[in-house]
Design an enzyme around this catalytic site. Structure first.
Site, PDB file in Angstrom:
ATOM      1  N   GLU A 131       0.275   9.764  22.252  1.00  0.00           N
ATOM      2  CA  GLU A 131       0.795  10.707  23.245  1.00  0.00           C
ATOM      3  C   GLU A 131       2.010  10.203  24.003  1.00  0.00           C
ATOM      4  O   GLU A 131       2.610  10.928  24.785  1.00  0.00           O
ATOM      5  CB  GLU A 131      -0.309  11.120  24.240  1.00  0.00           C
ATOM      6  CG  GLU A 131      -0.773  10.013  25.177  1.00  0.00           C
ATOM      7  CD  GLU A 131      -1.862   9.173  24.566  1.00  0.00           C
ATOM      8  OE1 GLU A 131      -1.564   8.494  23.579  1.00  0.00           O
ATOM      9  OE2 GLU A 131      -2.986   9.186  25.083  1.00  0.00           O
TER      10      GLU A 131
ATOM     11  N   ASP B 229      -5.335   8.409  23.675  1.00  0.00           N
ATOM     12  CA  ASP B 229      -6.202   7.545  24.487  1.00  0.00           C
ATOM     13  C   ASP B 229      -7.676   7.856  24.266  1.00  0.00           C
ATOM     14  O   ASP B 229      -8.049   8.953  23.821  1.00  0.00           O
ATOM     15  CB  ASP B 229      -5.865   7.692  25.969  1.00  0.00           C
ATOM     16  CG  ASP B 229      -4.505   7.087  26.307  1.00  0.00           C
ATOM     17  OD1 ASP B 229      -4.045   6.232  25.531  1.00  0.00           O
ATOM     18  OD2 ASP B 229      -3.911   7.469  27.319  1.00  0.00           O
TER      19      ASP B 229
ATOM     20  N   ASP C 206     -10.116   8.330  26.402  1.00  0.00           N
ATOM     21  CA  ASP C 206     -10.875   9.087  27.402  1.00  0.00           C
ATOM     22  C   ASP C 206     -10.915  10.572  27.021  1.00  0.00           C
ATOM     23  O   ASP C 206     -10.426  10.979  25.978  1.00  0.00           O
ATOM     24  CB  ASP C 206     -10.276   8.891  28.801  1.00  0.00           C
ATOM     25  CG  ASP C 206      -8.801   9.261  28.856  1.00  0.00           C
ATOM     26  OD1 ASP C 206      -8.276   9.830  27.870  1.00  0.00           O
ATOM     27  OD2 ASP C 206      -8.161   8.993  29.883  1.00  0.00           O
TER      28      ASP C 206
ATOM     29  N   GLU D 167      -9.371  13.131  28.289  1.00  0.00           N
ATOM     30  CA  GLU D 167      -8.026  13.712  28.198  1.00  0.00           C
ATOM     31  C   GLU D 167      -7.420  13.411  26.832  1.00  0.00           C
ATOM     32  O   GLU D 167      -6.844  14.278  26.172  1.00  0.00           O
ATOM     33  CB  GLU D 167      -7.150  13.120  29.311  1.00  0.00           C
ATOM     34  CG  GLU D 167      -5.814  13.809  29.490  1.00  0.00           C
ATOM     35  CD  GLU D 167      -5.891  14.994  30.427  1.00  0.00           C
ATOM     36  OE1 GLU D 167      -5.005  15.848  30.323  1.00  0.00           O
ATOM     37  OE2 GLU D 167      -6.831  15.073  31.239  1.00  0.00           O
TER      38      GLU D 167
ATOM     39  N   TYR E 240      -6.658  -0.570  28.729  1.00  0.00           N
ATOM     40  CA  TYR E 240      -6.500   0.805  29.207  1.00  0.00           C
ATOM     41  C   TYR E 240      -6.745   0.906  30.711  1.00  0.00           C
ATOM     42  O   TYR E 240      -7.726   0.364  31.225  1.00  0.00           O
ATOM     43  CB  TYR E 240      -7.450   1.733  28.446  1.00  0.00           C
ATOM     44  CG  TYR E 240      -7.152   3.191  28.661  1.00  0.00           C
ATOM     45  CD1 TYR E 240      -5.859   3.681  28.489  1.00  0.00           C
ATOM     46  CD2 TYR E 240      -8.152   4.080  29.028  1.00  0.00           C
ATOM     47  CE1 TYR E 240      -5.575   5.014  28.679  1.00  0.00           C
ATOM     48  CE2 TYR E 240      -7.877   5.419  29.210  1.00  0.00           C
ATOM     49  CZ  TYR E 240      -6.589   5.881  29.042  1.00  0.00           C
ATOM     50  OH  TYR E 240      -6.310   7.207  29.244  1.00  0.00           O
TER      51      TYR E 240
ATOM     52  N   ARG F 123      -7.258   3.570  32.737  1.00  0.00           N
ATOM     53  CA  ARG F 123      -8.122   4.605  33.330  1.00  0.00           C
ATOM     54  C   ARG F 123      -9.565   4.301  32.941  1.00  0.00           C
ATOM     55  O   ARG F 123     -10.009   4.662  31.857  1.00  0.00           O
ATOM     56  CB  ARG F 123      -7.702   6.003  32.865  1.00  0.00           C
ATOM     57  CG  ARG F 123      -6.372   6.431  33.443  1.00  0.00           C
ATOM     58  CD  ARG F 123      -6.107   7.919  33.220  1.00  0.00           C
ATOM     59  NE  ARG F 123      -4.802   8.272  33.767  1.00  0.00           N
ATOM     60  CZ  ARG F 123      -3.673   8.297  33.069  1.00  0.00           C
ATOM     61  NH1 ARG F 123      -3.712   7.978  31.787  1.00  0.00           N
ATOM     62  NH2 ARG F 123      -2.529   8.628  33.629  1.00  0.00           N
TER      63      ARG F 123
ATOM     64  N   HIS G 258     -16.315   1.777  28.271  1.00  0.00           N
ATOM     65  CA  HIS G 258     -14.975   1.246  28.474  1.00  0.00           C
ATOM     66  C   HIS G 258     -15.052  -0.184  28.995  1.00  0.00           C
ATOM     67  O   HIS G 258     -16.102  -0.688  29.361  1.00  0.00           O
ATOM     68  CB  HIS G 258     -14.204   2.103  29.473  1.00  0.00           C
ATOM     69  CG  HIS G 258     -13.904   3.471  28.951  1.00  0.00           C
ATOM     70  ND1 HIS G 258     -13.251   4.418  29.694  1.00  0.00           N
ATOM     71  CD2 HIS G 258     -14.177   4.060  27.756  1.00  0.00           C
ATOM     72  CE1 HIS G 258     -13.127   5.524  28.983  1.00  0.00           C
ATOM     73  NE2 HIS G 258     -13.689   5.321  27.808  1.00  0.00           N
TER      74      HIS G 258
END
Length: 833
Positions: A9, A82, A84, A86, A288, A290, A333
């Site tokens: 992205e 990613d 997550d 999103e 990462y 987040r 995570h």
């Protein structure tokens, strides 16, 4: 036909990944989401089980076309957004829009951008996790429903152009409620008693021993009485206790704790922290960013152990595993950590270096031994009192993790006691001589206003929002002007000090500046009114438990335990009827309106409310024969706290200050703030000046400054052509003629232009503009017209210098013959046209 296409992205992420993959892989970026709900439409079909109506925005169509072409040429498409929700949604939208085939599409995820992590991901692909996609869709659709249905209610009931959001509204509520706590807070005074004793140190030198009475004394009379008893008292050490103390390091960073600590230590905003962290991640420098997990992988623990051993020695190593306490945390995570623990420093911008250093130190510290301290408490008895003074000392026996990292705090009240200095040698039964015993008046402090960091911590404590939502939430409430990040100037306050020295008690009054605050979040009047309105009519939306429970339901959707459409259906059945009921409700007053009383002069009602351009005071109502009068509130005023007297003060404008150059000087208040009016000219008042106290002399200075600026703006006018003027604008001098503006060539002196030269510029530029083809029209070549246009500057030069005497500058005398020839050619070309 190319073998592999990898889609991520972010272009920075694509660049980093491309380094690790061979020639058989092409890496492209989708630049975030390629599809979303339509911007200006509801885009949700409630009747069809909340079916979303997605579109590819205009600015993404070119990217989608390119990705489609490359995907069609590839044997395998790897969706590497990613890990997550999103990121999963981005992968799903790519799959749908690019019409990818399951047999040629693979989904890969990784927590860090390293060669090993990328290759391992490629070896272990998976399918798109539709549960994660549904959880993201549920959040997006629920927030769209709340925003689209609540906003029109606010437009009608409060003020046009307002908007509401599910998480944002709760964040505003926290800030409004904290402000109310502060307004309702009653300060209480008490006396803090401290004593300084003189004792010999190990070398026999006299040093100070500071001690304090453990309790606060409530009144001045009690404090004086205590000091009086100390006049005749003897002071003896009644007890000495020494005990070991251990301090353990904090866990590695989550998104929330990184945002908080970067704000405290580096002064970063939440949005700034995330932007810099994103760059570090995409460059392969950190994992990462987040995440709400404090877990570290075995690789990270082992590499930390190696780095600590190498830098500080075996004694400093203490591997740890931390457990996440945050509601709804996703343990799959990893915490935010450096990709390679051996890299204590990196190359990059100053911001990137600072944030990386913070992450590295926090991670290393989490795997280090406890700090070992020795705390000594000395109790000093008072012969004629039951109370005692206490002195504390703290010695670091082994620094452990403190060698690398100390955690910061949002407010002074949260900070543990500072490590005290080493105490001098003392023994039980030792008598002490006091130098000074002081009772100082201290005041209780109101609860602190939120900073960005402490607001993030509160939202996380309540289980509201997720790592990806904190930064946009805080940015949004400020952009909507529901909250401002501002400063509060301190106020001078007197306090009392009673001091016993040389067996005499002195009573003095001192002053201090108190209450100063910087970078604190404060609600605006609009934010307060919107909050009050939503709490009254939509209590569920503003309820902390409800909002946290919604997050829990999103987690259950992500786990596959609940259907997203069922959750939205339950919510909508309760929410939509309350919207319709509120829209239909007729109220006597506009939302947020307060009746302050009656104007003694006109006997009309005085009220305060949110007007079209912000908070205003109104004298009169729309039903009165005479039109209402309005005055804007000053910046330091609030519609919740303003009094009738303060409101009426605002109507003392306009004020007549006197005369200047035969004309009246008046101070007034308008739509854009206070101003000075004199001889038809209006001058805005600087924010530092008060319209109620400004003098005639100060006003004249502002008037003259405005005149000087105006004079600089008006370069030249012509009596024979009043509609033409040469002006100085934001981008330089220009000609204004009949409402249109015309650029003056850079090498022309505007003051030297004659009327004829100005008209020539106007004509040539008008001809050039009129010759421009309309969009889509076919135009034949016109070399002559082009040639005429190109000679604009030469013609202007000729016209400018026509009436001048012999050259006044070297520039003006250059190539007279050439200029004359060019001007002649220009005239001829113009006539042909």
């Amino acid at each position: 036909m190319q073998k592999n296409l990898v889609i991520v992205e972010s272009p920075a992420k694509a660049k980093t990944i491309e380094k690790f993959l061979g020639k058989d892989f092409k890496v492209l970026s989708s630049y975030g989401h390629i599809r979303d709900l339509k911007k200006k439409e509801f885009s949700i079909d409630v009747e069809k089980n909340f079916e979303p109506n997605y579109e590819v925005p205009a600015d993404k169509k070119k990217i989608v076309t390119q990705l489609k072409e490359e995907a069609d040429k590839a044997e395998t498409v790897w969706l590497a957004s990613d890990e997550d929700r999103e990121g999963e949604a981005i992968a799903w939208h790519l799959y749908e829009v690019l019409k990818l085939k399951p047999e040629h599409t693979k989904r890969i995820v990784f927590h860090e951008i390293t060669k090993g992590a990328i290759l391992k991901a490629i070896e272990n692909p998976r399918d798109i996790d539709i549960n994660l996609v549904d959880a993201q869709q549920a959040r997006r659709i629920l927030d769209r429903i709340v925003g689209f249905e609540l906003s029109p209610v606010l437009w009608k009931k409060v003020k046009p152009a307002l908007s509401a959001g599910r998480v944002q509204s709760v964040a505003v509520r926290l800030i409004v409620e904290r402000e109310r706590e502060i307004q309702a807070f009653q300060t209480e005074a008490s006396y803090r008693v401290t004593a300084i004793f003189l004792v010999p140190d190990a070398d026999g030198k006299t040093v100070e021993l500071k001690a304090e009475l453990p309790r606060r004394i409530k009144t001045k009379a009690e404090a004086r009485k205590f000091l009086e008893s100390c006049q005749a008292a003897t002071f003896t050490i009644s007890d000495i206790t020494t005990r070991p103390v251990k301090k353990s390091p904090a866990a590695p960073f989550t998104t929330s704790t990184l945002q908080q600590e970067a704000a405290r230590k580096l002064g970063f905003t939440v949005a700034q922290t995330m932007m810099v962290a994103q760059r570090l991640y995409e460059s392969g420098l950190i994992t990462y960013m987040r995440t709400d997990s404090v877990n570290l992988s075995e690789f990270a623990v082992n590499s930390s152990k190696e780095a600590i051993t190498h830098l500080m020695g075996e004694r400093y190593v203490y591997p740890r595993h931390f457990a996440t306490k945050t509601k709804g945390a996703q343990e799959a995570h990893e915490a935010i950590r450096p990709t390679y623990m051996e890299n204590a420093k990196i190359e990059g911008s100053p911001q990137e270096k600072k944030l990386y250093d913070l992450i590295w130190k926090r991670t290393i510290a989490s795997q280090m031994a406890d700090a070992e301290l020795e705390k000594t408490t000395v109790t000093i008895g008072i012969s004629n009192e039951s109370e005692s003074f206490t002195a504390t000392g703290e010695v670091v026996k082994f620094d452990g993790f403190l060698r690398v990292y100390r955690e910061s705090y949002d407010d002074d009240a949260e900070m543990p006691e500072d490590e005290a200095h080493l105490l001098p040698p003392l023994k039980k039964g030792q008598q002490l001589q006091h130098e000074d015993i002081t009772a100082t008046e201290r005041f209780t402090q109101h609860p602190p206003r939120y900073t960005e960091a402490s607001l993030v911590r509160k939202l996380e404590e309540l289980g509201i929002g997720r790592p990806s939502t904190y930064a946009p939430t805080i940015s949004t409430i400020q952009q909507r002007e529901y909250v401002v990040k501002g400063e509060k100037p301190g106020e001078e306050r007197a306090y009392n000090v009673l001091s016993l020295q040389d067996n005499e008690i002195t009573d003095t009054t001192r002053t201090e500046i108190t209450g100063a605050e910087k970078a604190k979040l404060m609600p605006t009047d609009t934010g307060t009114v919107v909050n009050n309105f939503l709490i009254e009519y939509f209590p569920d939306i503003l309820d902390y438990n409800f909002t946290a429970n919604v997050e829990k339901q999103f987690d259950e959707i992500a786990e596959g335990d609940k259907q997203w459409t069922a959750i939205l259906g339950t919510f909508y059945k309760q929410f939509h009827p309350s919207v319709e009921t509120t829209l239909a409700t007729k109220s006597a007053h506009k939302a947020g309106e307060r009746i302050l009383g009656t104007d003694p002069t006109s006997s009309r009602q005085v009220s305060v409310k949110i007007g079209r351009f912000g908070p205003v005071v109104q004298i009169g109502t729309v039903n009165d024969p005479e039109k209402p009068r309005f005055a804007q509130l000053k910046k330091d005023m609030s519609i919740e706290t303003i009094t009738l007297e303060e409101a009426l003060e605002l109507f003392k404008l306009p004020r007549t200050l006197g005369e200047y150059e035969g004309k009246t000087v008046v101070v007034g208040s308008g739509r854009f703030g206070p101003y000075i009016q004199n001889n038809g000219m209006y001058t805005s008042l600087p924010k530092t000046m008060d319209p109620m106290t400004i003098t005639l002399e100060e006003a004249i200075v502002l008037i003259e400054e405005k005149k000087a600026k105006e004079a600089q703006r008006h370069i030249k006018q012509f009596a024979e052509e009043p509609e033409l003027e040469i002006l100085n604008g934001r981008y330089g001098p220009y000609i204004c003629y009949k409402g249109s503006n015309y650029k003056i060539p850079k090498d022309i002196v505007p003051q030297d232009l004659s009327l004829q030269a100005c008209l020539e510029i106007v004509k040539l530029q008008s001809d050039k503009d009129s010759g421009k083809p309309k969009r889509g029209a076919k135009v034949a070549k016109a070399p002559k017209a082009t040639k005429a246009t190109k000679t604009t500057k030469s013609a202007t030069t000729k016209a400018t210098t026509a009436k001048k005497p012999k050259a006044t500058t070297a520039k003006a005398t250059t190539s007279k013959t050439a200029k004359a020839a060019t001007a002649k050619a220009t005239t001829a070309a113009t006539k042909k046209k």
